[in-house]
Design a protein around this motif. Structure first.
Motif, PDB file in Angstrom:
ATOM      1  N   MET A 181      -0.868  -0.003   5.224  1.00  0.00           N
ATOM      2  CA  MET A 181       0.435  -0.006   5.882  1.00  0.00           C
ATOM      3  C   MET A 181       1.208  -1.284   5.578  1.00  0.00           C
ATOM      4  SD  MET A 181       1.201   2.805   7.207  1.00  0.00           S
ATOM      5  CE  MET A 181       2.710   2.154   7.913  1.00  0.00           C
ATOM      6  N   ASP A 182       0.508  -2.380   5.358  1.00  0.00           N
ATOM      7  CA  ASP A 182       1.193  -3.627   5.016  1.00  0.00           C
ATOM      8  C   ASP A 182       1.952  -3.474   3.703  1.00  0.00           C
ATOM      9  OD1 ASP A 182       2.030  -6.256   5.102  1.00  0.00           O
ATOM     10  OD2 ASP A 182       0.113  -7.094   4.438  1.00  0.00           O
ATOM     11  N   SER A 183       1.293  -2.868   2.708  1.00  0.00           N
ATOM     12  CA  SER A 183       1.961  -2.682   1.419  1.00  0.00           C
ATOM     13  C   SER A 183       3.118  -1.699   1.542  1.00  0.00           C
ATOM     14  CB  SER A 183       0.962  -2.192   0.372  1.00  0.00           C
ATOM     15  OG  SER A 183       0.493  -0.883   0.665  1.00  0.00           O
ATOM     16  N   ILE A 184       2.904  -0.622   2.287  1.00  0.00           N
ATOM     17  CA  ILE A 184       3.948   0.390   2.427  1.00  0.00           C
ATOM     18  C   ILE A 184       5.165  -0.183   3.141  1.00  0.00           C
ATOM     19  CG2 ILE A 184       4.500   2.567   3.584  1.00  0.00           C
ATOM     20  CD1 ILE A 184       1.562   3.390   2.966  1.00  0.00           C
ATOM     21  N   ALA A 190      11.733  -3.724   1.263  1.00  0.00           N
ATOM     22  CA  ALA A 190      12.369  -4.241   0.047  1.00  0.00           C
ATOM     23  C   ALA A 190      13.307  -3.204  -0.553  1.00  0.00           C
ATOM     24  CB  ALA A 190      11.306  -4.641  -0.970  1.00  0.00           C
ATOM     25  N   MET A 191      12.907  -1.953  -0.530  1.00  0.00           N
ATOM     26  CA  MET A 191      13.772  -0.876  -1.031  1.00  0.00           C
ATOM     27  C   MET A 191      15.055  -0.798  -0.208  1.00  0.00           C
ATOM     28  SD  MET A 191      12.403   1.061  -3.604  1.00  0.00           S
ATOM     29  CE  MET A 191      12.833   2.782  -3.373  1.00  0.00           C
ATOM     30  N   PHE A 200       9.213   5.910   1.685  1.00  0.00           N
ATOM     31  CA  PHE A 200       8.168   5.677   2.670  1.00  0.00           C
ATOM     32  C   PHE A 200       8.633   5.773   4.121  1.00  0.00           C
ATOM     33  CE2 PHE A 200       6.724   2.926  -0.974  1.00  0.00           C
ATOM     34  CZ  PHE A 200       5.721   3.787  -1.391  1.00  0.00           C
ATOM     35  N   GLY A 201       9.905   6.100   4.353  1.00  0.00           N
ATOM     36  CA  GLY A 201      10.419   6.108   5.712  1.00  0.00           C
ATOM     37  C   GLY A 201       9.617   6.978   6.658  1.00  0.00           C
ATOM     38  N   VAL A 258       7.493  -7.804  -5.065  1.00  0.00           N
ATOM     39  CA  VAL A 258       7.106  -7.898  -3.657  1.00  0.00           C
ATOM     40  C   VAL A 258       5.650  -7.512  -3.399  1.00  0.00           C
ATOM     41  CG1 VAL A 258       9.464  -7.444  -2.930  1.00  0.00           C
ATOM     42  CG2 VAL A 258       7.843  -5.535  -3.025  1.00  0.00           C
ATOM     43  N   TRP A 259       5.036  -6.760  -4.313  1.00  0.00           N
ATOM     44  CA  TRP A 259       3.643  -6.341  -4.089  1.00  0.00           C
ATOM     45  C   TRP A 259       2.914  -6.212  -5.420  1.00  0.00           C
ATOM     46  CZ3 TRP A 259       1.961  -6.524   0.761  1.00  0.00           C
ATOM     47  CH2 TRP A 259       0.644  -6.156   0.991  1.00  0.00           C
TER      48      TRP A 259
END
Length: 297
Positions: A181-184, A190-191, A200-201, A258-259
């Motif tokens: 969830m941290d990555s998502i 960022a998006m 991912f909303g 960002v990731w």
């Protein structure tokens, strides 16, 4: 050694990490527990290649083998089929029984025996697999964890699984966290910050609503330079991966900014490791292993 449930799992979970280590001269073996026989076609643009038929489990497995070979070639890894039959993802309320003879119903020692033998033959220093939840509740993912966990411990014990080769102690066991969830959340924000529509909303909202517990992340392996190999391996699984779908909805330059990592949880280590400082992460699956090899040499 990366232990996965189905063909395509290796490309969506830790593929860039494997490509990175291959580029550094590490020998990498992907173990695929089942043939993916019960996987649905998930790519709406998929066209069945000439000479293939997916109307039977055998026909589907044959196509998945072709796709797996293509993905393995892209990543530069070796690949081994453990030989069990896909359990399928049961749906409904109540859930239907699992198919007779499927991987999830095979007794643990019977399912683990060929993996113990493979560990003793390949002699990996590091193993990766799923956490006890399977990453998501597919019976084959949960079974893959159980089998890999059993093999990690049993392969080191010369009294266990006689007739499967000389005992070998894998140095470290990791659980991969392909969709934390941290990555998502980070990519999602960022998006939106860039004025782009995030894929991912709904995922963020639904997972948060279900309060799925987050497992600890101990390790972030920098792999942005190997995103192209990961993406190409995904596309190789043409029946499963939509090239215009979910996996490719995030601009790669934004993702790299960002990731740029793939995340893991160190489950067990047989080599001494320093206690990490709070808020810091291990950045190499072979941390402690490389140092031990140098000392031995």
């Amino acid at each position: 050694m990366a232990v996965h449930a189905h063909p395509d799992d290796e490309s969506s979970k830790g593929a860039a990490t494997m490509a990175r280590y291959v580029s550094e001269g590490v020998e990498v073996l992907v173990v695929t527990c089942t043939g993916g026989e019960r996987g649905d076609v998930l790519n709406p643009t998929f066209a069945l290649p000439e000479g293939h038929d997916m109307s039977s489990l055998e026909g589907t497995a044959a196509l998945r083998r072709v796709e797996m070979a293509a993905a393995a070639a892209v990543l530069g890894v070796r690949q081994h089929w453990l030989g069990f039959v896909d359990s399928g993802l049961p749906e409904g309320d109540p859930l239907p029984p699992l198919p007779e003879g499927c991987f999830a119903l095979v007794p643990l020692e019977e399912a683990a025996r060929p993996l113990v033998e493979l560990v003793r033959e390949f002699r990996p220093h590091v193993m990766t697999t799923y956490d006890p939840s399977g990453g998501y509740p597919h019976p084959d993912h949960i079974k893959s964890h159980e089998v890999a966990f059993e093999a990690f411990h049993a392969a080191a014990d010369p009294e266990r699984y006689p007739g499967t080769g000389e005992a070998w102690a894998v140095r470290k066991l990791y659980y991969d966290h392909g969709f934390s969830m941290d990555s998502i959340r980070t990519v999602h924000e960022a998006m939106e910050g860039a004025g782009l529509e995030s894929p991912f909303g709904e995922w963020v909202e639904s997972r948060t609503a279900r309060e799925i517990p987050e497992r600890p992340v101990t390790t972030r392996v920098p792999v942005a330079a190997w995103f192209p190999q990961r993406d190409a391996a995904l596309i190789a699984h043409a029946s499963q991966i939509d090239p215009n779908g979910f996996f490719f909805a995030v601009p790669r330059d934004l993702e790299a900014d960002v990731w740029p990592w793939e995340e893991y949880e160190l489950a067990e280590s047989r080599v001494p490791l320093p206690q990490p400082e709070p808020g810091t992460y291990e950045d190499d699956l072979f941390a402690g292993v490389r140092e031990g090899a140098e000392v031995s040499a």
